[in-house]
Design a protein around this motif. Structure first.
Motif, PDB file in Angstrom:
ATOM      1  N   ILE A 202      80.981 104.406  43.028  1.00  0.00           N
ATOM      2  CA  ILE A 202      81.813 103.437  42.234  1.00  0.00           C
ATOM      3  C   ILE A 202      80.870 103.323  40.545  1.00  0.00           C
ATOM      4  O   ILE A 202      81.691 103.600  39.696  1.00  0.00           O
ATOM      5  CB  ILE A 202      81.787 102.160  42.557  1.00  0.00           C
ATOM      6  N   ASP A 203      79.664 102.959  40.904  1.00  0.00           N
ATOM      7  CA  ASP A 203      78.841 102.989  39.526  1.00  0.00           C
ATOM      8  C   ASP A 203      78.748 104.374  38.745  1.00  0.00           C
ATOM      9  O   ASP A 203      79.071 104.256  37.492  1.00  0.00           O
ATOM     10  CB  ASP A 203      77.550 102.368  39.897  1.00  0.00           C
ATOM     11  N   ASN A 204      78.564 105.470  39.362  1.00  0.00           N
ATOM     12  CA  ASN A 204      78.500 106.677  38.781  1.00  0.00           C
ATOM     13  C   ASN A 204      79.910 107.100  38.397  1.00  0.00           C
ATOM     14  O   ASN A 204      79.752 108.057  37.129  1.00  0.00           O
ATOM     15  CB  ASN A 204      78.107 107.571  39.610  1.00  0.00           C
ATOM     16  N   ASN A 205      80.833 106.630  38.598  1.00  0.00           N
ATOM     17  CA  ASN A 205      82.223 106.973  38.055  1.00  0.00           C
ATOM     18  C   ASN A 205      83.126 106.072  37.495  1.00  0.00           C
ATOM     19  O   ASN A 205      84.305 106.305  37.166  1.00  0.00           O
ATOM     20  CB  ASN A 205      82.894 107.570  39.358  1.00  0.00           C
ATOM     21  N   HIS A 206      82.358 104.745  37.172  1.00  0.00           N
ATOM     22  CA  HIS A 206      83.140 103.825  36.641  1.00  0.00           C
ATOM     23  C   HIS A 206      84.425 103.428  37.109  1.00  0.00           C
ATOM     24  O   HIS A 206      85.251 103.079  36.271  1.00  0.00           O
ATOM     25  CB  HIS A 206      82.877 104.174  35.060  1.00  0.00           C
ATOM     26  N   LEU A 207      84.627 103.205  38.258  1.00  0.00           N
ATOM     27  CA  LEU A 207      85.758 102.870  39.047  1.00  0.00           C
ATOM     28  C   LEU A 207      85.895 101.318  38.899  1.00  0.00           C
ATOM     29  O   LEU A 207      85.186 100.546  39.103  1.00  0.00           O
ATOM     30  CB  LEU A 207      85.895 103.310  40.396  1.00  0.00           C
ATOM     31  N   THR A 208      87.158 100.886  38.526  1.00  0.00           N
ATOM     32  CA  THR A 208      87.575  99.495  38.283  1.00  0.00           C
ATOM     33  C   THR A 208      88.645  98.987  39.338  1.00  0.00           C
ATOM     34  O   THR A 208      88.782  97.762  39.307  1.00  0.00           O
ATOM     35  CB  THR A 208      87.926  99.317  36.815  1.00  0.00           C
ATOM     36  N   PHE A 209      89.354  99.854  39.818  1.00  0.00           N
ATOM     37  CA  PHE A 209      90.128  99.352  40.889  1.00  0.00           C
ATOM     38  C   PHE A 209      89.534  98.863  42.224  1.00  0.00           C
ATOM     39  O   PHE A 209      88.539  99.139  42.382  1.00  0.00           O
ATOM     40  CB  PHE A 209      91.346 100.353  41.220  1.00  0.00           C
ATOM     41  N   PRO A 210      90.211  97.925  43.129  1.00  0.00           N
ATOM     42  CA  PRO A 210      89.597  97.395  44.279  1.00  0.00           C
ATOM     43  C   PRO A 210      89.154  98.608  45.076  1.00  0.00           C
ATOM     44  O   PRO A 210      90.267  99.488  45.410  1.00  0.00           O
ATOM     45  CB  PRO A 210      90.402  96.364  44.577  1.00  0.00           C
ATOM     46  N   ILE A 211      88.054  98.391  45.855  1.00  0.00           N
ATOM     47  CA  ILE A 211      87.606  99.293  46.515  1.00  0.00           C
ATOM     48  C   ILE A 211      87.041  98.642  47.714  1.00  0.00           C
ATOM     49  O   ILE A 211      86.230  97.633  47.526  1.00  0.00           O
ATOM     50  CB  ILE A 211      86.630 100.343  46.079  1.00  0.00           C
TER      51      ILE A 211
ATOM     52  N   GLN B  71      85.603  93.481  49.958  1.00  0.00           N
ATOM     53  CA  GLN B  71      85.740  94.262  48.743  1.00  0.00           C
ATOM     54  C   GLN B  71      84.164  94.782  48.378  1.00  0.00           C
ATOM     55  O   GLN B  71      83.314  94.164  48.333  1.00  0.00           O
ATOM     56  CB  GLN B  71      86.224  93.439  47.336  1.00  0.00           C
ATOM     57  N   VAL B  72      83.958  95.969  47.883  1.00  0.00           N
ATOM     58  CA  VAL B  72      82.689  96.268  47.766  1.00  0.00           C
ATOM     59  C   VAL B  72      82.345  96.073  46.227  1.00  0.00           C
ATOM     60  O   VAL B  72      81.244  96.015  45.475  1.00  0.00           O
ATOM     61  CB  VAL B  72      82.655  98.270  47.841  1.00  0.00           C
ATOM     62  N   ASN B  73      83.557  96.391  45.296  1.00  0.00           N
ATOM     63  CA  ASN B  73      83.287  96.401  43.778  1.00  0.00           C
ATOM     64  C   ASN B  73      83.823  94.863  43.442  1.00  0.00           C
ATOM     65  O   ASN B  73      84.499  94.808  42.195  1.00  0.00           O
ATOM     66  CB  ASN B  73      83.874  97.465  42.932  1.00  0.00           C
ATOM     67  N   GLY B  74      84.125  94.003  44.096  1.00  0.00           N
ATOM     68  CA  GLY B  74      84.570  92.699  43.906  1.00  0.00           C
ATOM     69  C   GLY B  74      84.098  91.537  44.601  1.00  0.00           C
ATOM     70  O   GLY B  74      83.094  92.033  45.468  1.00  0.00           O
TER      71      GLY B  74
ATOM     72  N   PHE C 151      91.879 110.667  38.454  1.00  0.00           N
ATOM     73  CA  PHE C 151      93.384 110.392  38.260  1.00  0.00           C
ATOM     74  C   PHE C 151      94.066 109.134  38.622  1.00  0.00           C
ATOM     75  O   PHE C 151      94.531 108.231  37.687  1.00  0.00           O
ATOM     76  CB  PHE C 151      94.419 111.196  39.127  1.00  0.00           C
ATOM     77  N   MET C 152      93.205 108.461  39.666  1.00  0.00           N
ATOM     78  CA  MET C 152      93.614 106.833  39.975  1.00  0.00           C
ATOM     79  C   MET C 152      93.179 105.986  39.012  1.00  0.00           C
ATOM     80  O   MET C 152      93.657 105.059  38.441  1.00  0.00           O
ATOM     81  CB  MET C 152      93.166 106.600  41.482  1.00  0.00           C
ATOM     82  N   GLN C 153      91.785 106.375  38.507  1.00  0.00           N
ATOM     83  CA  GLN C 153      91.172 105.327  37.293  1.00  0.00           C
ATOM     84  C   GLN C 153      91.986 105.632  36.157  1.00  0.00           C
ATOM     85  O   GLN C 153      92.138 104.777  35.488  1.00  0.00           O
ATOM     86  CB  GLN C 153      89.754 105.792  37.251  1.00  0.00           C
ATOM     87  N   SER C 154      92.224 106.718  35.856  1.00  0.00           N
ATOM     88  CA  SER C 154      93.110 106.812  34.432  1.00  0.00           C
ATOM     89  C   SER C 154      94.103 106.161  34.441  1.00  0.00           C
ATOM     90  O   SER C 154      94.745 105.785  33.388  1.00  0.00           O
ATOM     91  CB  SER C 154      93.133 108.351  34.094  1.00  0.00           C
ATOM     92  N   LEU C 155      94.996 106.132  35.511  1.00  0.00           N
ATOM     93  CA  LEU C 155      96.536 105.525  35.613  1.00  0.00           C
ATOM     94  C   LEU C 155      96.184 103.985  35.784  1.00  0.00           C
ATOM     95  O   LEU C 155      97.272 103.214  35.511  1.00  0.00           O
ATOM     96  CB  LEU C 155      97.137 106.088  36.648  1.00  0.00           C
ATOM     97  N   TYR C 156      95.091 103.795  36.319  1.00  0.00           N
ATOM     98  CA  TYR C 156      94.952 102.370  36.815  1.00  0.00           C
ATOM     99  C   TYR C 156      95.445 101.169  35.750  1.00  0.00           C
ATOM    100  O   TYR C 156      96.067 100.235  36.013  1.00  0.00           O
ATOM    101  CB  TYR C 156      93.640 101.847  37.552  1.00  0.00           C
TER     102      TYR C 156
END
Length: 182
Positions: A118-127, A51-54, A87-92
């Motif tokens: 990830i940081d610039n787009n505030h993504l929270t789902f696993p990448i 995981q990159v963000n976990g 879209f993925m982030q908004s529905l996650y």
């Protein structure tokens, strides 16, 4: 046949052979691109990626057993990929509550590029990072983005090549919500 005519004949034969080879290569590549390696109704191949963000490693079959899973192949250099990420982030958050996980498999060369995105787009789902491209090959992905929607029993419900709209994404996520959450 004169020496000059013979040289022209050889030159034309070589050019023709090269062109014929290019056409054959293009046809074979096209056929291979359309061939589904992971078909709808089949078990999704398991994978384990860092995981990159976990923390640690995400194992598709162990960590996500019993959940609906969207596996999205993407890269920061892919403009359509970047367009569907919000879209993925908004529905996650909503679908995570319903027992559906979104996993984005990055094909970028470096983790730093992925982390910045990830940081610039505030993504929270696993990448996760498929730095060798092995998972991409296992799933038969040739073009980005590509998404696989996997049922809670581990079978592929749907495969989508190309970018997703918000409405299409929401409809496909609804298809893989576990029965216990409907």
């Amino acid at each position: 046949m004169s020496d000059k005519k013979q040289k022209r004949f050889i030159f034309r034969s070589i050019v023709l052979a090269i062109l014929l080879g290019a056409v054959v290569f293009a046809l074979v590549s096209n056929i291979m691109n359309d061939e589904e390696v992971v078909a709808v109704g089949e078990q999704a191949p398991p994978f384990e990626l860092e995981q990159v963000n976990g923390n640690g490693v995400l194992n598709l079959s162990e960590n996500l057993e019993g959940k609906g899973v969207m596996v999205n192949f993407w890269a920061t250099y892919c403009d359509p990929c970047k367009e569907e990420m919000p879209f993925m982030q908004s529905l996650y958050p909503e679908y995570k509550e319903k027992g559906v996980e979104i996993v984005a498999v990055s094909l970028d060369a470096t983790k730093l590029r992925i982390k910045n995105w990830i940081d610039n787009n505030h993504l929270t789902f696993p990448i996760v990072h498929d730095k060798s491209g092995a998972v991409m090959d296992t799933y038969g992905v040739f073009d980005l983005p590509a998404s696989f929607f996997i049922n809670p029993d581990g079978t592929v419900e749907r495969q989508v090549k190309g970018p997703l709209t918000l409405d299409r994404l929401e409809g496909y996520l609804d298809e893989i919500v576990p029965e216990s959450e409907k």
